[in-house]
Design a protein around this motif. Sequence first.
Motif, PDB file in Angstrom:
ATOM      1  N   GLY A 183      31.749   8.136  48.849  1.00  0.00           N
ATOM      2  CA  GLY A 183      31.326   9.514  48.782  1.00  0.00           C
ATOM      3  C   GLY A 183      30.306   9.698  47.676  1.00  0.00           C
ATOM      4  O   GLY A 183      30.019   8.778  46.912  1.00  0.00           O
ATOM      5  N   GLN A 184      29.784  10.917  47.590  1.00  0.00           N
ATOM      6  CA  GLN A 184      28.722  11.206  46.626  1.00  0.00           C
ATOM      7  C   GLN A 184      29.256  11.425  45.224  1.00  0.00           C
ATOM      8  O   GLN A 184      28.480  11.429  44.259  1.00  0.00           O
ATOM      9  CB  GLN A 184      27.926  12.456  47.070  1.00  0.00           C
ATOM     10  N   GLY A 185      30.552  11.605  45.091  1.00  0.00           N
ATOM     11  CA  GLY A 185      31.153  11.843  43.779  1.00  0.00           C
ATOM     12  C   GLY A 185      31.304  13.324  43.492  1.00  0.00           C
ATOM     13  O   GLY A 185      30.470  14.141  43.902  1.00  0.00           O
ATOM     14  N   THR A 186      32.372  13.672  42.810  1.00  0.00           N
ATOM     15  CA  THR A 186      32.603  15.047  42.410  1.00  0.00           C
ATOM     16  C   THR A 186      33.109  15.069  40.969  1.00  0.00           C
ATOM     17  O   THR A 186      33.962  14.272  40.592  1.00  0.00           O
ATOM     18  CB  THR A 186      33.596  15.744  43.366  1.00  0.00           C
ATOM     19  N   GLN A 187      32.552  15.974  40.184  1.00  0.00           N
ATOM     20  CA  GLN A 187      32.875  16.028  38.761  1.00  0.00           C
ATOM     21  C   GLN A 187      34.192  16.752  38.533  1.00  0.00           C
ATOM     22  O   GLN A 187      34.409  17.856  39.059  1.00  0.00           O
ATOM     23  CB  GLN A 187      31.767  16.745  37.991  1.00  0.00           C
ATOM     24  N   TYR A 206      34.723  11.598  40.183  1.00  0.00           N
ATOM     25  CA  TYR A 206      35.674  10.983  41.111  1.00  0.00           C
ATOM     26  C   TYR A 206      34.953  10.655  42.426  1.00  0.00           C
ATOM     27  O   TYR A 206      34.250  11.506  42.986  1.00  0.00           O
ATOM     28  CB  TYR A 206      36.852  11.910  41.358  1.00  0.00           C
ATOM     29  N   TYR A 207      35.174   9.429  42.896  1.00  0.00           N
ATOM     30  CA  TYR A 207      34.539   8.950  44.120  1.00  0.00           C
ATOM     31  C   TYR A 207      35.607   8.544  45.122  1.00  0.00           C
ATOM     32  O   TYR A 207      36.579   7.869  44.764  1.00  0.00           O
ATOM     33  CB  TYR A 207      33.669   7.732  43.843  1.00  0.00           C
ATOM     34  N   CYS A 208      35.411   8.920  46.364  1.00  0.00           N
ATOM     35  CA  CYS A 208      36.284   8.363  47.396  1.00  0.00           C
ATOM     36  C   CYS A 208      35.591   7.167  48.043  1.00  0.00           C
ATOM     37  O   CYS A 208      34.361   7.071  48.064  1.00  0.00           O
ATOM     38  CB  CYS A 208      36.669   9.402  48.448  1.00  0.00           C
ATOM     39  N   ASN A 209      36.405   6.275  48.538  1.00  0.00           N
ATOM     40  CA  ASN A 209      35.936   5.055  49.184  1.00  0.00           C
ATOM     41  C   ASN A 209      36.788   4.818  50.417  1.00  0.00           C
ATOM     42  O   ASN A 209      38.010   4.955  50.360  1.00  0.00           O
ATOM     43  CB  ASN A 209      36.040   3.886  48.204  1.00  0.00           C
ATOM     44  N   ALA A 210      36.142   4.488  51.523  1.00  0.00           N
ATOM     45  CA  ALA A 210      36.860   4.197  52.760  1.00  0.00           C
ATOM     46  C   ALA A 210      36.457   2.824  53.259  1.00  0.00           C
ATOM     47  O   ALA A 210      35.274   2.457  53.224  1.00  0.00           O
ATOM     48  CB  ALA A 210      36.555   5.246  53.818  1.00  0.00           C
ATOM     49  N   VAL A 211      37.431   2.092  53.743  1.00  0.00           N
ATOM     50  CA  VAL A 211      37.216   0.751  54.289  1.00  0.00           C
ATOM     51  C   VAL A 211      37.792   0.722  55.696  1.00  0.00           C
ATOM     52  O   VAL A 211      38.941   1.094  55.907  1.00  0.00           O
ATOM     53  CB  VAL A 211      37.903  -0.321  53.419  1.00  0.00           C
ATOM     54  N   GLY A 212      36.976   0.283  56.657  1.00  0.00           N
ATOM     55  CA  GLY A 212      37.477   0.254  58.021  1.00  0.00           C
ATOM     56  C   GLY A 212      36.472  -0.323  58.980  1.00  0.00           C
ATOM     57  O   GLY A 212      35.692  -1.213  58.612  1.00  0.00           O
ATOM     58  N   GLN A 251      26.827   4.890  61.717  1.00  0.00           N
ATOM     59  CA  GLN A 251      27.080   4.907  60.293  1.00  0.00           C
ATOM     60  C   GLN A 251      28.255   5.824  59.987  1.00  0.00           C
ATOM     61  O   GLN A 251      28.621   6.664  60.802  1.00  0.00           O
ATOM     62  CB  GLN A 251      25.831   5.380  59.530  1.00  0.00           C
ATOM     63  N   VAL A 252      28.801   5.632  58.828  1.00  0.00           N
ATOM     64  CA  VAL A 252      29.943   6.421  58.378  1.00  0.00           C
ATOM     65  C   VAL A 252      29.541   7.187  57.127  1.00  0.00           C
ATOM     66  O   VAL A 252      28.944   6.619  56.216  1.00  0.00           O
ATOM     67  CB  VAL A 252      31.155   5.518  58.073  1.00  0.00           C
ATOM     68  N   GLN A 253      29.870   8.458  57.103  1.00  0.00           N
ATOM     69  CA  GLN A 253      29.580   9.289  55.937  1.00  0.00           C
ATOM     70  C   GLN A 253      30.872   9.850  55.360  1.00  0.00           C
ATOM     71  O   GLN A 253      31.802  10.176  56.099  1.00  0.00           O
ATOM     72  CB  GLN A 253      28.655  10.440  56.312  1.00  0.00           C
ATOM     73  N   LEU A 254      30.896   9.963  54.040  1.00  0.00           N
ATOM     74  CA  LEU A 254      32.032  10.535  53.337  1.00  0.00           C
ATOM     75  C   LEU A 254      31.540  11.726  52.534  1.00  0.00           C
ATOM     76  O   LEU A 254      30.554  11.608  51.792  1.00  0.00           O
ATOM     77  CB  LEU A 254      32.673   9.514  52.395  1.00  0.00           C
ATOM     78  N   VAL A 255      32.203  12.852  52.668  1.00  0.00           N
ATOM     79  CA  VAL A 255      31.826  14.062  51.950  1.00  0.00           C
ATOM     80  C   VAL A 255      33.020  14.537  51.148  1.00  0.00           C
ATOM     81  O   VAL A 255      34.084  14.814  51.701  1.00  0.00           O
ATOM     82  CB  VAL A 255      31.362  15.166  52.913  1.00  0.00           C
ATOM     83  N   GLU A 256      32.810  14.650  49.842  1.00  0.00           N
ATOM     84  CA  GLU A 256      33.877  15.049  48.931  1.00  0.00           C
ATOM     85  C   GLU A 256      33.758  16.520  48.563  1.00  0.00           C
ATOM     86  O   GLU A 256      32.661  17.096  48.565  1.00  0.00           O
ATOM     87  CB  GLU A 256      33.796  14.226  47.649  1.00  0.00           C
ATOM     88  N   SER A 257      34.881  17.093  48.169  1.00  0.00           N
ATOM     89  CA  SER A 257      34.897  18.455  47.651  1.00  0.00           C
ATOM     90  C   SER A 257      36.113  18.626  46.764  1.00  0.00           C
ATOM     91  O   SER A 257      37.038  17.808  46.801  1.00  0.00           O
ATOM     92  CB  SER A 257      34.934  19.466  48.802  1.00  0.00           C
ATOM     93  N   GLY A 258      36.091  19.689  45.955  1.00  0.00           N
ATOM     94  CA  GLY A 258      37.275  20.053  45.191  1.00  0.00           C
ATOM     95  C   GLY A 258      37.226  19.837  43.703  1.00  0.00           C
ATOM     96  O   GLY A 258      38.159  20.193  42.992  1.00  0.00           O
ATOM     97  N   GLY A 259      36.168  19.258  43.184  1.00  0.00           N
ATOM     98  CA  GLY A 259      36.087  19.064  41.750  1.00  0.00           C
ATOM     99  C   GLY A 259      35.860  20.376  41.016  1.00  0.00           C
ATOM    100  O   GLY A 259      35.695  21.428  41.625  1.00  0.00           O
ATOM    101  N   GLY A 260      35.858  20.303  39.692  1.00  0.00           N
ATOM    102  CA  GLY A 260      35.615  21.501  38.903  1.00  0.00           C
ATOM    103  C   GLY A 260      36.107  21.379  37.486  1.00  0.00           C
ATOM    104  O   GLY A 260      36.420  20.279  37.018  1.00  0.00           O
TER     105      GLY A 260
END
Length: 123
Positions: free
Chosen positions: A114-118, A93-99, A1-10
Amino acid sequence: QVQLVESGGGLVQAGGSLRLSCAASGRLRSINSLNWYRQAPGKQRELVATINIGGRANYAESVKGRFIISRDNSENTVYLQMNSLKPGDTAVYYCNAVGAYGPVERTYEFSNWGQGTQVTVSS
């Protein structure tokens, strides 16, 4: 499986900047497209920026000239540098990866989120 982890919102004032990051992990074979979407309250999710495996980027008209998408293929990470932020940029904001992922003898396609970041921009 592939996981996406976001950071940096605020929270940031109008005119300020934020940088979002999204790191992909798993038995990745390739990431063809990396994308950032956003969804504001009461609105549909919209594509903000996309970057392909060759580094070609495209942007929504509303963020052209203010946002920059980039990717680090060695780290399987995509970034979104957001400058001159406006209250209208407030959203999750959500990231999305295709591959493709999996062992050499069998690969599978994926399109994960990703899980989304506000991101909140105050006036």
